[in-house]
Write an enzyme that holds these catalytic residues in place. Structure first.
Site, PDB file in Angstrom:
ATOM      1  N   GLU A   9      -0.368   4.334   7.267  1.00  0.00           N
ATOM      2  CA  GLU A   9       0.592   3.665   6.487  1.00  0.00           C
ATOM      3  C   GLU A   9       0.238   3.215   5.052  1.00  0.00           C
ATOM      4  OE1 GLU A   9       3.702   3.631   7.628  1.00  0.00           O
ATOM      5  OE2 GLU A   9       3.347   4.189   9.548  1.00  0.00           O
ATOM      6  N   GLU A  52      10.941  -1.435  -0.544  1.00  0.00           N
ATOM      7  CA  GLU A  52      11.246   0.050   0.358  1.00  0.00           C
ATOM      8  C   GLU A  52      10.369   0.347   1.393  1.00  0.00           C
ATOM      9  OE1 GLU A  52      10.264   1.394  -3.962  1.00  0.00           O
ATOM     10  OE2 GLU A  52      11.001  -0.646  -2.921  1.00  0.00           O
ATOM     11  N   ASP A 155       2.522   5.184  16.296  1.00  0.00           N
ATOM     12  CA  ASP A 155       2.720   6.536  15.914  1.00  0.00           C
ATOM     13  C   ASP A 155       1.669   7.489  16.371  1.00  0.00           C
ATOM     14  OD1 ASP A 155       5.029   5.713  14.596  1.00  0.00           O
ATOM     15  OD2 ASP A 155       4.594   6.110  12.650  1.00  0.00           O
TER      16      ASP A 155
END
Length: 238
Positions: A9, A52, A155
């Site tokens: 990430e 975001e 993930d």
């Protein structure tokens, strides 16, 4: 064969513009089976995290303040990766970010020959269909109901299941994993191995006769009863 399934990430989409890695997760596969060995770390990116990006993975700069910086975990990460193949979904993205972080630490980039892109594999298998991780989980029957944000550790576990399905659907229990091989029973030097005696099944003459009668009734002009397959009959003296 050892492989690593990996996910990262980040603070954004472009390491060249200053975006940084904030999470690395990786799990080990051995002969297409998870071994239970994993690497996971949260990283202080030493910069802000845009809103975001936070909406995607849920991390803020405040949450990561005080975590190790990338330079502090780089050697441990590379020790876990070793020289194994690295599987990632949209792998050029993860490799690009890790390469930028490694160069910043004065370390060599990852060898692209080690890169296995599960997204590319999925596109070739399902051309024209959505091939995001979520789409593949739904298509391949992998439960992703707990995935509410892009968490690298979750993930990477989902990706490992998806990858195994893409590669032929290996199921746990079909092979010994690395841990089983290391901890399995070992014969002592003076312990004799168990030797199993073959037990061939030999039909009796009566059973052979019944079978021959059955074949004669059901199969007309059986090839195996014709020359050159049929055994020559012994001449009866008389």
């Amino acid at each position: 064969m050892r492989q690593i399934v990996l996910d990262t990430e980040t603070t954004g989409l472009d390491p060249a513009s200053g975006d940084r890695v904030i999470e690395v997760a990786a799990i080990e596969l051995y002969n297409f089976m998870p071994t239970g060995q994993q690497f996971h770390v949260l990283i202080d990116p030493e910069r802000d995290i845009p809103e975001e990006a936070t909406r995607v993975h849920g991390f803020t700069a405040e949450m990561l303040r005080g975590k190790p910086i990338f330079a502090g975990i780089a050697h441990e990460m590379m020790a876990f990766l070793r020289d194994s193949e690295i599987i990632a979904h949209n792998a050029p993205f993860d490799f690009g970010f890790l390469d930028a972080e490694l160069v910043r630490c004065g370390m060599p980039k990852l060898d692209r020959a080690r890169m296995v892109d599960s997204l590319d594999i999925a596109k070739r298998r399902y051309p024209g269909l959505p091939n995001s991780l979520d789409a593949l989980c739904r298509r391949l029957g992998v439960d992703n109901s707990m995935r509410t944000s892009h968490n690298a550790l979750l993930d990477v576990k989902l990706l490992a299941e998806v990858f195994l399905q893409l590669m032929g659907g290996k199921q746990p229990g079909l092979e010994l994993n690395a841990a089983n091989r290391r901890s399995g029973p070992v014969l002592e030097a003076d312990e004799a191995p168990v030797i199993r005696t073959p037990r061939p099944i030999v039909p009796s003459e009566a059973e052979i006769a019944v079978h021959a009668e059955f074949v004669a009734k059901k199969v007309k002009d059986a090839l195996w009863l014709q020359p050159p397959f049929a055994e020559p009959r012994a001449e009866t003296p008389g």
